[in-house]
Design a protein around this motif. Structure first.
Motif, short mmCIF file in Angstrom:
data_model
loop_
_atom_site.label_atom_id
_atom_site.label_comp_id
_atom_site.label_asym_id
_atom_site.label_seq_id
_atom_site.Cartn_x
_atom_site.Cartn_y
_atom_site.Cartn_z
N THR A 1 8.47 0.57 1.41
CA THR A 1 7.99 0.46 -0.01
C THR A 1 8.21 -1.14 -0.17
O THR A 1 8.81 -1.83 0.55
CB THR A 1 8.50 0.92 -0.96
N LEU B 1 6.38 9.90 4.14
CA LEU B 1 5.99 9.99 2.88
C LEU B 1 6.52 11.22 2.22
O LEU B 1 6.50 10.75 0.80
CB LEU B 1 4.63 9.85 3.10
N LEU C 1 1.20 9.47 -5.93
CA LEU C 1 1.63 10.77 -5.58
C LEU C 1 2.73 11.10 -6.25
O LEU C 1 2.69 12.36 -6.91
CB LEU C 1 1.81 10.87 -4.14
N LEU D 1 0.90 -1.07 0.29
CA LEU D 1 -0.08 0.11 -0.07
C LEU D 1 0.84 1.30 0.07
O LEU D 1 0.52 2.24 -0.70
CB LEU D 1 -0.95 -0.08 1.22
N LYS E 1 0.74 4.18 -2.87
CA LYS E 1 0.49 5.36 -2.49
C LYS E 1 1.73 6.38 -2.99
O LYS E 1 1.31 7.41 -3.53
CB LYS E 1 0.35 5.67 -1.22
#
Length: 269
Positions: A223, A138, A79, A71, A75
């Motif tokens: 990741t 992030l 982005l 996930l 994500k």
């Protein structure tokens, strides 16, 4: 006995075809082995597998750490795609249509991440974010991935802009549209293949990036490629083959979507 030119041409074509096929098989066999290993019944990465099972897929999807890493990868990739397009689109317009001094230098700076070794970029970005206190966030993942994905996005959009006949946009302005309306309603639909390709390239670059991700990762934020890398150092479980298969599958899916988008764009053209 001398061969005729037609016979020589056929022999050359057959030779090139055979050589291409051998190269393709050589490149694709490791990928095929990984996919097969993900269905193997052995608890180790053994080929050929002694049997076949789906239990490793069950372990992957039931493991919270693997799913969290997947996930996070998704994500970050999404982005990164949005940011690369948001930066790459106006940058491409400026590089193609701008007449300011230093335009060639700016283009070289944008494409520099494609030339500089990735490990150098990773060390530089890590040192910067370490000083700023953003490592393991992030934000650090997305910014570092945008750096390496942006050149692919800009080049794709630039190529589409160069193929677009700007006189069509000018005709829309003459007919009463504002320059912004002409760009949105005429230019953007015409360069849509470049936008789609640029976005897909950015997604794929981010999706399987490991060098930068290792530098940016933290125990609580990893990741999928980083999770695979750390697991490989500890255990050769077939769950790694499952993760690799899913990475391959998603990459193929993205390429398939890009091919369909390109065909539709060509058909409309």
């Amino acid at each position: 006995m001398l061969l005729s030119p037609n016979a020589m041409g056929r022999g050359l074509r057959y030779g090139l075809t055979a050589t291409t096929a051998l190269i393709a098989v050589f490149l694709l066999l490791p990928i095929l082995f990984i996919v097969l290993l993900s269905f193997g019944s052995s608890q180790w990465l053994v080929f050929p597998p002694p049997g076949w099972t789906l239990k490793w897929y069950g372990q992957f999807f039931s493991n919270e750490q693997w799913m969290d890493s997947a996930l996070v990868s998704l994500k970050v990739a999404l982005l990164t795609t949005v940011c690369a397009l948001a930066i790459g689109l106006p940058s491409a317009f400026a590089l193609v249509r701008g007449k300011f001094p230093g335009r060639e230098l700016l283009y070289a700076l944008f494409t520099l991440p494609m030339i500089v070794p990735l490990v150098i970029i990773a060390v530089a970005v890590y040192a910067l974010f370490l000083k700023l206190g953003y490592t393991g966030t992030l934000f650090a993942f997305v910014v570092s991935h945008v750096i390496v994905a942006l050149p692919f996005t800009i080049i794709s959009i630039i190529n589409s802009l160069k193929l677009f006949d700007q006189s069509i946009e000018d005709a829309a302005v003459i007919c009463g549209a504002t320059r912004l309306q002409a760009i949105v309603k005429v230019t953007f639909p015409a360069i849509r293949p470049g936008l789609v390709s640029g976005g897909l390239f950015a997604f794929l670059v981010s999706w399987d990036e490991v060098v930068l991700s290792v530098m940016m990762a933290s125990p609580g934020l990893q990741t999928l490629p980083v999770k695979m890398w750390t697991t490989l150092r500890q255990d050769l479980t077939p769950v790694i083959a499952v993760a690799s298969t899913l990475l391959i599958a998603l990459s193929l899916l993205v390429m398939f979507i890009a091919a369909i988008a390109r065909r539709r764009a060509e058909a409309k053209g």
